[in-house]
Design a protein around this motif. Structure first.
Motif, PDB file in Angstrom:
ATOM      1  N   HIS A 312       0.859  -1.173  -0.060  1.00  0.00           N
ATOM      2  CA  HIS A 312      -0.055   0.070   0.065  1.00  0.00           C
ATOM      3  C   HIS A 312       0.820   1.219   0.060  1.00  0.00           C
ATOM      4  N   GLY A 313       1.429   1.444  -1.195  1.00  0.00           N
ATOM      5  CA  GLY A 313       2.453   2.453  -1.256  1.00  0.00           C
ATOM      6  C   GLY A 313       3.646   1.914  -0.941  1.00  0.00           C
ATOM      7  N   LEU A 314       4.838   2.585  -0.767  1.00  0.00           N
ATOM      8  CA  LEU A 314       6.106   1.962  -0.182  1.00  0.00           C
ATOM      9  C   LEU A 314       6.012   2.126   1.177  1.00  0.00           C
ATOM     10  N   TYR A 329       1.411   4.694   4.622  1.00  0.00           N
ATOM     11  CA  TYR A 329       1.998   3.379   3.563  1.00  0.00           C
ATOM     12  C   TYR A 329       2.349   2.142   4.319  1.00  0.00           C
ATOM     13  N   ARG A 330       2.241   0.994   3.827  1.00  0.00           N
ATOM     14  CA  ARG A 330       2.730  -0.087   4.395  1.00  0.00           C
ATOM     15  C   ARG A 330       2.830  -1.189   3.319  1.00  0.00           C
ATOM     16  N   SER A 331       3.958  -1.999   3.760  1.00  0.00           N
ATOM     17  CA  SER A 331       4.226  -3.235   2.732  1.00  0.00           C
ATOM     18  C   SER A 331       4.474  -4.369   3.461  1.00  0.00           C
ATOM     19  N   SER A 332       3.971  -5.513   3.069  1.00  0.00           N
ATOM     20  CA  SER A 332       3.832  -6.693   4.051  1.00  0.00           C
ATOM     21  C   SER A 332       3.478  -7.791   2.943  1.00  0.00           C
ATOM     22  N   ARG A 333       4.315  -8.833   3.568  1.00  0.00           N
ATOM     23  CA  ARG A 333       3.971 -10.293   2.632  1.00  0.00           C
ATOM     24  C   ARG A 333       2.830 -10.881   3.329  1.00  0.00           C
ATOM     25  N   ALA A 415      12.827   2.781  -6.374  1.00  0.00           N
ATOM     26  CA  ALA A 415      11.571   3.253  -5.492  1.00  0.00           C
ATOM     27  C   ALA A 415      10.488   4.025  -6.304  1.00  0.00           C
ATOM     28  N   LEU A 416      10.980   4.823  -7.188  1.00  0.00           N
ATOM     29  CA  LEU A 416      10.230   5.639  -7.863  1.00  0.00           C
ATOM     30  C   LEU A 416       9.530   4.766  -9.092  1.00  0.00           C
ATOM     31  N   GLN A 417      10.268   4.072  -9.903  1.00  0.00           N
ATOM     32  CA  GLN A 417       9.930   3.179 -10.832  1.00  0.00           C
ATOM     33  C   GLN A 417       8.718   2.307 -10.366  1.00  0.00           C
ATOM     34  N   HIS A 418       8.614   1.861  -9.197  1.00  0.00           N
ATOM     35  CA  HIS A 418       7.608   0.879  -8.780  1.00  0.00           C
ATOM     36  C   HIS A 418       6.589   1.576  -7.754  1.00  0.00           C
ATOM     37  N   PHE A 419       6.649   2.759  -7.445  1.00  0.00           N
ATOM     38  CA  PHE A 419       5.754   3.062  -6.437  1.00  0.00           C
ATOM     39  C   PHE A 419       5.168   4.416  -6.849  1.00  0.00           C
ATOM     40  N   TYR A 420       5.633   5.350  -7.673  1.00  0.00           N
ATOM     41  CA  TYR A 420       5.266   6.687  -7.879  1.00  0.00           C
ATOM     42  C   TYR A 420       4.016   6.514  -8.548  1.00  0.00           C
ATOM     43  N   PRO A 421       2.927   7.188  -8.262  1.00  0.00           N
ATOM     44  CA  PRO A 421       1.650   6.941  -8.975  1.00  0.00           C
ATOM     45  C   PRO A 421       1.150   7.840  -9.911  1.00  0.00           C
ATOM     46  N   ILE A 651      -2.205   0.139  -4.579  1.00  0.00           N
ATOM     47  CA  ILE A 651      -2.063  -1.236  -4.040  1.00  0.00           C
ATOM     48  C   ILE A 651      -1.338  -1.813  -5.016  1.00  0.00           C
ATOM     49  N   ILE A 652      -0.011  -2.248  -4.596  1.00  0.00           N
ATOM     50  CA  ILE A 652       1.033  -2.834  -5.722  1.00  0.00           C
ATOM     51  C   ILE A 652       1.325  -4.251  -5.518  1.00  0.00           C
ATOM     52  N   THR A 653       1.207  -5.052  -6.335  1.00  0.00           N
ATOM     53  CA  THR A 653       1.813  -6.468  -6.279  1.00  0.00           C
ATOM     54  C   THR A 653       2.460  -7.015  -7.522  1.00  0.00           C
ATOM     55  N   TRP A 654       2.419  -6.150  -8.291  1.00  0.00           N
ATOM     56  CA  TRP A 654       3.326  -6.224  -9.596  1.00  0.00           C
ATOM     57  C   TRP A 654       4.322  -4.934  -9.842  1.00  0.00           C
TER      58      TRP A 654
END
Length: 781
Positions: A312-314, A329-333, A415-421, A651-654
Motif C-alpha cells: 500500500h504505497g512504499l 503506507y505499508r508493505s507486507s507479505r 523506489a520511484l519506478q515501482h511506487f510513484y503513482p 496497491i501494488i503487487t506487480w
C-alpha cells in the motif's frame, strides 16, 4: 509533514549555536563525573522538554551512565538534544570516530528513537558564520531497542575545521520516553576505508549497472522469499555496484548477478538468453526439493500457502525508515492457502512471475509468488550474511564514495519506478533518467555535488512533493531580501530592515557575475514541480540560501535604469523576509475583513466569527499552507455537507505499474454555524500546495467563493519518504489524488476565477495587487 521537521532538525544541528563556545577537548564521555541525579558535567541541553542527568543504575560500563527523560506532551517540539563542543585543531585532516552504547524505553505505540550525532564546523573563508563539514546523526540507523546497542559514527575532519560537536538526539521525546547513553569514546579513526574515487561509467559498465538496477528492484520489492525480506539491500546495492560494473561481457554479468542475488532469491533465474519463469507445479517441486526435516519437525512439511508482497504505497521498512515509522503506507507479505480460489485473493496466483530482458545480454525470471509452509518460504536455504559484515568495523557509506553514489541512484530510481503513482500524468522518460543520473553520480566530486544529481533526476517526476535532503546542503543561511520572477525579470520585492543596498523594485541583473536568468533556469532544472508556479517559488527560495563564507555579489538595476553592485552576506534569520501583509485577522475597511489562513489556527478563527458574521465581505488568503488550521473555514461557508478530493493509495503487487489497483478514501466537511453569507474571495498562487489544495479543490468544485490570483501547485496527496545510504533522503507523492469527478488533478491545478499577475510597478509602489483585486471583488458596489 515528517520530512519537514526532520529537515529542521538537520538544519539546527548543522548550525553552530552562537552561544556555544567549544572547550579544548571532549570530556566526561563515560559519565563517571557528576553526582547521580545532577546534570552531566561537560554536557549541555540546547532544547527544552527533556531532562538529562547522571544515573547510577543500569550502566553498561563503569558505575554511571547518562539518562535522558522526555517530558513533552502530544506532538509538540519533536526532538531533544544533549551535546558538547570542543576544539577541532588536534583532529584537522584526520578521520575521527564517535562510538558508544545507547538504549531506549518508550511506551507501546511510540515511534521515539535515539541517535548519536557528530558534526564538524569549518571556518568561513572570510568572516561570517562557520560552514558545515561532516555531519552524521544516525538518521538511517536509529536506536529503537530497550537493549544496549553499539553505535559508531566515523567521518573526516576538514583541514580548516574549527570545532567538533557530538551529542545524543532523542526524536519523539515525549512523556514516558527514556534514553540511556554510556561508554562513549571519541578519537582518531585509523580504520582503512573503502572509497572509490570519481570515474566515468563506461558503455559496458552502464549496461551492467542498468541490469543490476532492474533486477535489484524486482527482487527487493516483489520476490517474497524470507531471505530477500530480511536482506540488507542498501549494502547489497553498494557491493553490487563494485562487483557488477566491471563485468566484461554477458556471461560475466550473468555470473556476477547470480552470485549477488541468488543467495536471497534461490528461485530466480539469470541467463544469457530468454528464460521462462517456473509455473505453479515447478514452484511446488522446487519447494519440496531434497530437503531434510527441520529441527522440531517429525517430517518434511508440505507447502500449504502461497505468499507474495502486497504494497500500500512504499512501506516504511522498505523505505529505510524502520518498521515503527508513522506513515499511512505499508508493505507486507501476505499469504493464502494453496487450495483457495486465486480469483478471490489479494495476491497474484502461484506461478506469477516477471520475465524480463535486463539488457547487457542478460535475461531473468523472478517469481513474485512462492510456496510456504507454516514456518518459512520454500525452498529452505541458509540465511546469507550481509555484505556489510565484511566491511571494516567503523566504515559506513558516505557520499564521497563513488560506489555509494551509484548505489543510491539505483535504489532511488527503483523506489520511484515501482511506487510513484503519477507516471501516467507526467511527461517523463523515467527509464532515460537512470543512465543519465548514473553518469553524473560516477563523476560527482563529493557528497554535496551528488545532492544535485539526485535533485536533477527527481525533477523529471514533475512532483511538488519531491525533496532531497543531506546535511551538506542543510543550509540555514539566507540573503536578507525576498524576490520574485515578475514580468520576465528577477525583482526584489522586500528588503530586511538591516540590509543595506537593495531597494524594493530593483531588478537583479546578475548574481556573482552570472546573469540572473541563467541562475534561475539552473535552479528550475533542479526543482521538481507539477506547475510553473511551484517550480518558480522553490527555485527562488533555493537561490536565496547557500554558502555564508562570502558575500553574494548582486548587480541591481533601479527603476530609473541605473545599475550598481551590492555585496550581500547570507546569515541565519529567525524568520524569512516576506512581503508585508495585514494582521492575520484584520478589518481592512469598514465591513471588509481579511483572514490569512496561513497564519491562524481554529481558536483564532472561532474568536473572529462574531465579527465575520457581520462582515460585508471577506478575503481569505491562502498563499501558503494552512498548517495550524482544520477545515473550519469551509464549514462556515456551506449549507450542506461537502467532500474533499478523491484519495487513492496505490496497491501494488506487480512491478513497473502493472495491474495496479487503488484503495479509495475521502472525508466530509459538515456545515457549522454561523453561516458566513457575505461575498467571499480566496487568494492563491503557486505556493498553495497539498493541504492548501485540498482546501481550494473544495472551494472550486462547490463554487464557494471567487478565486483570485494565480494557479496552485497542482500537487496533492500524502508524502512517501525514502532514506538512502550516505545520509541522503528523498520524498515524493505516494498517493494519487483525483478531482471530485474522477479526472486528473496532478499538474492540472485549481485555476483562479479572476487571474491577477504581479507587476514591477505594483512592487515599487508597495501594493499587494492580488489582495487589492480580492478586496474589490468582495466590496459592495
Amino acid at each position: 509533514m515528517q520530512r519537514a521537521w526532520l529537515f529542521c532538525i538537520a538544519v539546527q544541528l548543522c548550525c553552530t549555536p552562537l552561544w556555544a563556545q567549544p572547550v579544548k577537548a571532549p570530556g566526561n564521555l563515560d559519565f563517571e563525573s557528576g553526582a547521580p541525579g545532577s546534570a552531566p558535567p561537560g554536557w549541555f541541553v540546547p532544547t527544552p522538554g527533556i531532562k538529562a542527568s547522571i544515573s547510577d543504575h543500569g550502566a553498561v560500563e563503569g558505575a554511571q551512565c547518562l539518562q535522558i527523560v522526555g517530558s513533552r506532551k502530544g506532538r509538540e517540539a519533536p526532538f531533544g538534544n544533549v551535546m558538547q563542543m570542543f576544539d577541532a585543531a588536534a583532529f584537522r585532516g584526520k578521520r575521527v570516530a564517535l562510538s558508544g552504547q545507547v538504549r531506549i524505553e518508550r511506551p507501546e505505540g511510540s515511534d521515539a528513537r535515539a541517535q548519536l550525532w557528530l558534526r564538524v564546523d569549518r571556518a568561513p573563508e572570510a568572516g561570517g558564520n562557520p560552514r558545515p563539514g561532516f555531519f552524521d546523526n544516525m538518521n538511517d540507523r536509529p536506536v529503537t531497542s530497550d537493549l544496549w546497542s553499539q553505535c559508531v559514527i566515523a567521518g573526516p575532519v576538514a583541514d580548516d575545521a574549527t570545532a567538533i560537536a557530538i551529542g545524543c538526539l532523542v526524536i519523539g521525546a515525549n512523556e514516558g520516553v527514556t534514553v540511556w547513553v554510556d561508554g562513549l569514546s571519541f578519537g582518531v579513526d585509523d580504520t582503512p576505508r573503502i572509497v572509490d574515487p570519481p570515474a566515468p561509467v563506461s558503455d559496458r559498465g552502464m549496461e551492467n549497472l542498468i541490469a543490476l538496477a532492474r533486477l535489484l528492484g524486482y527482487v527487493r520489492y516483489f520476490h517474497p522469499s524470507d531471505q530477500a525480506a530480511k536482506a540488507d539491500w542498501d549494502a547489497i546495492a553498494i557491493e553490487g555496484v563494485r562487483r557488477v560494473e566491471a563485468a566484461r561481457d554477458a556471461n560475466d554479468l550473468a555470473a556476477s548477478l547470480r552470485a549477488l542475488i541468488l543467495p536471497y532469491a534461490p528461485t530466480v533465474r539469470i541467463e544469457t538468453e530468454p528464460v521462462e519463469a517456473p509455473d505453479a507445479d515447478a514452484l511446488k517441486q522446487l519447494a519440496n526439493g531434497d530437503r531434510e526435516p527441520r529441527e522440531g519437525e517429525s517430517g518434511v512439511q508440505e507447502p500449504g500457502f502461497v505468499i507474495a508482497w502486497r504494497h500500500h504505497g512504499l512501506g516504511p521498512q522498505l523505505a529505510g525508515l524502520g518498521k515503527d515509522a508513522k506513515t499511512i503506507y505499508r508493505s507486507s507479505r501476505v499469504r493464502r492457502p494453496i487450495g483457495e480460489d486465486p480469483g478471490s485473493s489479494p495476491i497474484p496466483p502461484l506461478g506469477a512471475a516477471i520475465a524480463a530482458d535486463l539488457g547487457g545480454g542478460v535475461w531473468c525470471s523472478v517469481p513474485i509468488t512462492l510456496c510456504a509452509d507454516s514456518r518459512s518460504t520454500l525452498p529452505v536455504v541458509d540465511e546469507p550474511a550481509s555484505p556489510r559484515d565484511a566491511w571494516p568495523v567503523r566504515w559506513r557509506p558516505l557520499g564521497d564514495d563513488r560506489a555509494v553514489r551509484l548505489a543510491d541512484v539505483i535504489l532511488c530510481w527503483n523506489a520511484l519506478q515501482h511506487f510513484y503513482p503519477y507516471f501516467d500524468a507526467v511527461d517523463s522518460d523515467w527509464a532515460a533518467e537512470l543512465p543519465a543520473a548514473l553518469r553524473r553520480a560516477g563523476m560527482d566530486a563529493d557528497e554535496g555535488a551528488f545532492v544535485d544529481t539526485l535533485r536533477r533526476m527527481l525533477a523529471a517526476l514533475h512532483d511538488g512533493h519531491v525533496h532531497v535532503g543531506h546535511a551538506s546542503r542543510a543550509s540555514a543561511y539566507t540573503l536578507p531580501i525576498a524576490w520574485d520572477w515578475v514580468e520576465d525579470q528577477l525583482v526584489v520585492t522586500q528588503v530586511a530592515e538591516a540590509a543595506d543596498g537593495p531597494e524594493r523594485g530593483d531588478v537583479v541583473v546578475s548574481i556573482d557575475g552570472v546573469p540572473a536568468r541563467t541562475v534561475f533556469d539552473e535552479a528550475r532544472a533542479l526543482t521538481s514541480g507539477a506547475t510553473a508556479g511551484w517550480i518558480n517559488h522553490q527555485a527562488l527560495q533555493e537561490m536565496l540560501r547557500g554558502d555564508s563564507s562570502r558575500p553574494v555579489l548582486l548587480v541591481l538595476e533601479s527603476p530609473g535604469g541605473a545599475q550598481r553592485g551590492v555585496a550581500l552576506p547570507r546569515a541565519v534569520r529567525e524568520t524569512p523576509v516576506v512581503e508585508p501583509r495585514p494582521k492575520p485577522i484584520a478589518e481592512l475597511s469598514p465591513g471588509i475583513w481579511y483572514v490569512d489562513i496561513d497564519r491562524i489556527d481554529d481558536a483564532a478563527f472561532r474568536g473572529a466569527l462574531p465579527d465575520l458574521e457581520k462582515a460585508a465581505g471577506i478575503v481569505f488568503d491562502l498563499r501558503g499552507y494552512p498548517g495550524k488550521l482544520s477545515t473550519i473555514v469551509l464549514a462556515h461557508l456551506i449549507d450542506t455537507p461537502i467532500t474533499c478530493s478523491r484519495w487513492n493509495v496505490p496497491i501494488i503487487t506487480w512491478p513497473d505499474g502493472l495491474h495496479r489497483d487503488f484503495e479509495f478514501s475521502n472525508w466530509t466537511v459538515r456545515p457549522a454555524r454561523p453561516r458566513l453569507k457575505c461575498p467571499t474571495a480566496f487568494i492563491i498562487d503557486g505556493r498553495a500546495i497539498s493541504y492548501a489544495e485540498t482546501y481550494m479543490a473544495m472551494v472550486e468544485n462547490y463554487a464557494l467563493a471567487r478565486i483570485v490570483g494565480q494557479p496552485t501547485a497542482g500537487t496533492n496527496g500524502n508524502v512517501n519518504s525514502l532514506l538512502l545510504p550516505g545520509g541522503y533522503s528523498a520524498s515524493f507523492t505516494g498517493m494519487k489524488v483525483l478531482r471530485h469527478d474522477g479526472s486528473q488533478y496532478h499538474g492540472k491545478p485549481v485555476q483562479p476565477t479572476d487571474p491577477v499577475n504581479r507587476t514591477r510597478t505594483g512592487i515599487i509602489e508597495g501594493r499587494d495587487e492580488l489582495l487589492d483585486r480580492a478586496v474589490e471583488i468582495v466590496s459592495p458596489d
